[in-house]
Design a protein around this motif. Sequence first.
Motif, PDB file in Angstrom:
ATOM      1  N   ASP A   1       0.356 -12.484   3.056  1.00 37.62           N
ATOM      2  CA  ASP A   1      -0.741 -11.590   3.417  1.00 37.62           C
ATOM      3  C   ASP A   1      -0.312 -10.424   4.296  1.00 37.62           C
ATOM      4  O   ASP A   1      -1.161  -9.737   4.875  1.00 37.62           O
ATOM      5  N   SER A   2       0.994 -10.192   4.418  1.00 31.16           N
ATOM      6  CA  SER A   2       1.457  -9.003   5.136  1.00 31.16           C
ATOM      7  C   SER A   2       1.088  -7.754   4.345  1.00 31.16           C
ATOM      8  O   SER A   2       1.035  -7.767   3.112  1.00 31.16           O
ATOM      9  N   VAL A   3       0.835  -6.666   5.047  1.00 32.00           N
ATOM     10  CA  VAL A   3       0.612  -5.362   4.436  1.00 32.00           C
ATOM     11  C   VAL A   3       1.855  -4.516   4.672  1.00 32.00           C
ATOM     12  O   VAL A   3       2.227  -4.265   5.822  1.00 32.00           O
ATOM     13  N   VAL A   4       2.498  -4.095   3.607  1.00 30.65           N
ATOM     14  CA  VAL A   4       3.742  -3.333   3.679  1.00 30.65           C
ATOM     15  C   VAL A   4       3.523  -1.968   3.052  1.00 30.65           C
ATOM     16  O   VAL A   4       3.085  -1.874   1.904  1.00 30.65           O
ATOM     17  N   THR A   5       3.810  -0.920   3.796  1.00 24.96           N
ATOM     18  CA  THR A   5       3.591   0.442   3.313  1.00 24.96           C
ATOM     19  C   THR A   5       4.872   1.248   3.183  1.00 24.96           C
ATOM     20  O   THR A   5       4.923   2.214   2.444  1.00 24.96           O
ATOM     21  N   GLY A   6       5.914   0.889   3.938  1.00 24.61           N
ATOM     22  CA  GLY A   6       7.008   1.814   4.151  1.00 24.61           C
ATOM     23  C   GLY A   6       6.537   2.883   5.126  1.00 24.61           C
ATOM     24  O   GLY A   6       5.378   2.884   5.578  1.00 24.61           O
TER      25      GLY A   6
ATOM     26  N   THR B   1      -1.084   2.530  11.482  1.00 30.86           N
ATOM     27  CA  THR B   1      -1.087   3.620  10.510  1.00 30.86           C
ATOM     28  C   THR B   1       0.285   4.253  10.296  1.00 30.86           C
ATOM     29  O   THR B   1       0.457   5.032   9.359  1.00 30.86           O
ATOM     30  N   ASP B   2       1.264   3.933  11.148  1.00 31.94           N
ATOM     31  CA  ASP B   2       2.614   4.463  10.910  1.00 31.94           C
ATOM     32  C   ASP B   2       3.438   3.549  10.012  1.00 31.94           C
ATOM     33  O   ASP B   2       4.564   3.890   9.644  1.00 31.94           O
ATOM     34  N   GLY B   3       2.887   2.384   9.666  1.00 28.60           N
ATOM     35  CA  GLY B   3       3.595   1.456   8.794  1.00 28.60           C
ATOM     36  C   GLY B   3       4.476   0.475   9.517  1.00 28.60           C
ATOM     37  O   GLY B   3       5.134  -0.350   8.875  1.00 28.60           O
ATOM     38  N   VAL B   4       4.502   0.526  10.854  1.00 28.39           N
ATOM     39  CA  VAL B   4       5.387  -0.341  11.637  1.00 28.39           C
ATOM     40  C   VAL B   4       4.578  -1.005  12.746  1.00 28.39           C
ATOM     41  O   VAL B   4       4.098  -0.329  13.661  1.00 28.39           O
ATOM     42  N   ASP B   5       4.422  -2.310  12.673  1.00 27.95           N
ATOM     43  CA  ASP B   5       3.718  -3.063  13.710  1.00 27.95           C
ATOM     44  C   ASP B   5       4.753  -3.821  14.534  1.00 27.95           C
ATOM     45  O   ASP B   5       5.411  -4.724  14.027  1.00 27.95           O
ATOM     46  N   GLY B   6       4.906  -3.449  15.796  1.00 22.40           N
ATOM     47  CA  GLY B   6       5.953  -4.055  16.611  1.00 22.40           C
ATOM     48  C   GLY B   6       7.313  -3.524  16.211  1.00 22.40           C
ATOM     49  O   GLY B   6       7.523  -2.321  16.103  1.00 22.40           O
ATOM     50  N   LEU B   7       8.246  -4.424  15.966  1.00 21.12           N
ATOM     51  CA  LEU B   7       9.603  -4.037  15.582  1.00 21.12           C
ATOM     52  C   LEU B   7       9.851  -4.217  14.093  1.00 21.12           C
ATOM     53  O   LEU B   7      10.962  -3.974  13.622  1.00 21.12           O
ATOM     54  N   GLU B   8       8.837  -4.634  13.352  1.00 23.66           N
ATOM     55  CA  GLU B   8       9.012  -4.960  11.938  1.00 23.66           C
ATOM     56  C   GLU B   8       8.562  -3.806  11.045  1.00 23.66           C
ATOM     57  O   GLU B   8       7.629  -3.076  11.372  1.00 23.66           O
ATOM     58  N   GLU B   9       9.218  -3.675   9.896  1.00 22.82           N
ATOM     59  CA  GLU B   9       8.809  -2.682   8.901  1.00 22.82           C
ATOM     60  C   GLU B   9       7.647  -3.255   8.080  1.00 22.82           C
ATOM     61  O   GLU B   9       7.663  -3.290   6.855  1.00 22.82           O
ATOM     62  N   ILE B  10       6.645  -3.719   8.789  1.00 24.19           N
ATOM     63  CA  ILE B  10       5.427  -4.299   8.218  1.00 24.19           C
ATOM     64  C   ILE B  10       4.265  -3.656   8.957  1.00 24.19           C
ATOM     65  O   ILE B  10       4.249  -3.618  10.192  1.00 24.19           O
TER      66      ILE B  10
ATOM     67  N   ARG C   1      -0.779   0.415  -4.546  1.00 19.26           N
ATOM     68  CA  ARG C   1       0.358   0.215  -5.412  1.00 19.26           C
ATOM     69  C   ARG C   1       0.360  -1.198  -6.025  1.00 19.26           C
ATOM     70  O   ARG C   1       0.632  -1.378  -7.190  1.00 19.26           O
ATOM     71  N   HIS C   2       0.064  -2.199  -5.218  1.00 21.89           N
ATOM     72  CA  HIS C   2       0.055  -3.562  -5.725  1.00 21.89           C
ATOM     73  C   HIS C   2      -0.724  -4.418  -4.746  1.00 21.89           C
ATOM     74  O   HIS C   2      -0.787  -4.124  -3.568  1.00 21.89           O
TER      75      HIS C   2
ATOM     76  N   VAL D   1       0.850  -1.171   0.000  1.00 16.70           N
ATOM     77  CA  VAL D   1       0.000   0.000   0.000  1.00 16.70           C
ATOM     78  C   VAL D   1       0.891   1.227   0.000  1.00 16.70           C
ATOM     79  O   VAL D   1       1.918   1.256   0.653  1.00 16.70           O
ATOM     80  N   THR D   2       0.513   2.248  -0.757  1.00 16.50           N
ATOM     81  CA  THR D   2       1.345   3.443  -0.801  1.00 16.50           C
ATOM     82  C   THR D   2       1.287   4.169   0.535  1.00 16.50           C
ATOM     83  O   THR D   2       0.275   4.136   1.226  1.00 16.50           O
ATOM     84  N   PRO D   3       2.371   4.841   0.945  1.00 19.13           N
ATOM     85  CA  PRO D   3       2.369   5.518   2.228  1.00 19.13           C
ATOM     86  C   PRO D   3       1.358   6.645   2.339  1.00 19.13           C
ATOM     87  O   PRO D   3       0.975   7.007   3.423  1.00 19.13           O
TER      88      PRO D   3
END
Length: 456
Positions: free
Chosen positions: A434-439, A387-396, A15-16, A8-10
């Motif tokens: 099925d992860s959602v990745v935004t940056g 909503t910040d793009g980071v769940d826990g310690l992961e960039e996911i 995006r895809h 998802v775009t930030p």
Amino acid sequence: MPPAPLRVTPHGGQRHSSGKAGPTAFPEKYTHPRELLKSLFDAAVASAQPELCVPPHLPEPPAPGQGRVIVIGAGKASAAMARAVERHWAGRGVPLEGLVVTRYGHAVACEHVEIVEAAHPVPDEAGHAAAQRMLHMVQGLTPNDLVLCLISGGGSSLLPLPLPGLTLAHKQAVHQALLRSGANIGEMNCVRRHLSAIKGGRLAAACHPARVLTLLISDVPGDNPVDIASGPTVADPSTCADALAITRRYALDLPAEVQHVLASGAGESVKPGDPRLARCETRLIATPQMALQAAAQLAREAGVTPWVLGDGIEGEARDVGKVLAALAQQQARHGGPITTPCVLLSGGETTVTVRGQGRGGRNVECLLSLGLSLGEAPGIHALCADTDGVDGLEEIAGAVWTPDSLQRAWAQGLRPLDHLMDNNGHGFFEALGDSVVTGPTLTNVNDFRAILIDRA
């Protein structure tokens, strides 16, 4: 091979995506329930972008030549907030200067405000040094000066300036213990405020006698300013005794120096009525409720009935997941107060009491628990993401659940309950693609949860 993660775009807009299209009850513009879920998340994030919400709240500057304008701040959105200030400050006749601290990877280019990156959620030396410089920067101001303070979620970790007698290592130990304890954000920030030389109103007190305007992007249930980044510019009614009670409630194993500061009252924060805060003003410019309303409006435009369950839902992530699943099943099986197709929207900040060794975050933990409770219930899809793009310690940011998630997991030999017990939500959803990745989204209005029901 699992499909690629959902991307998802930030700043809003898809995006895809992965997943096979199929018959749905939604308009043709959404080819799959996943698409609608991701679009709702995008809408929530877009509504809280600093470029949108900062400009309407910019203050009148001092008269040219009569005072300075200092921009300070901290949080995951603070750099984007500073950029928005710069873009809309032109022509006001008074130059800007200042310093804000944001999370690694969340910096954006600014011309007049220095951007420093530091660690989150466990603080580091970069944040410590920046906090020292910020406190020094606001010394010696006059009544003619204006301090514009830009605060968003994450600031508690990004401004780790300990009280005398404490060290950065002490602060790191406290942050790590709190993150594993299961304490809610209000409790965590109460402890942090009473160990800090800059939070709990101390930053605003240091600005006295200048005028201070704080713009807040809220990431906390209830939008209490004292809990957003631990309230560096607002009065704090809580006490050292309150903080000490919290550490005992969760049996935190803390350094002796930390316990002494709390037990002795040496960490008392700035209280309501303090004259040093008389010229301080605070404005909430983006909140979780605003983000949910933006998502609800998009759902209506798609012909889907929204139901906002609440913007401040707290509790153990896996318990919240079970409750949300029960609500979704009630609606799907028996109908309810809204018509189907519908989407159940909620926000807030759940907690995770860490017992396993997996890769997790509160949103994927909530979603995995929700999914296990739903089982293979047809017609129910869900997305949980930060909503910040980071769940826990992961960039996911989070993940998506579909009616066939369990079947796909079993086909890969995954044991979903084992992943939940090991706090391994990221590992589970990543294996399914099925992860959602935004940056970095450059904002933060906390958790976003959407449960889509397309049949009754």
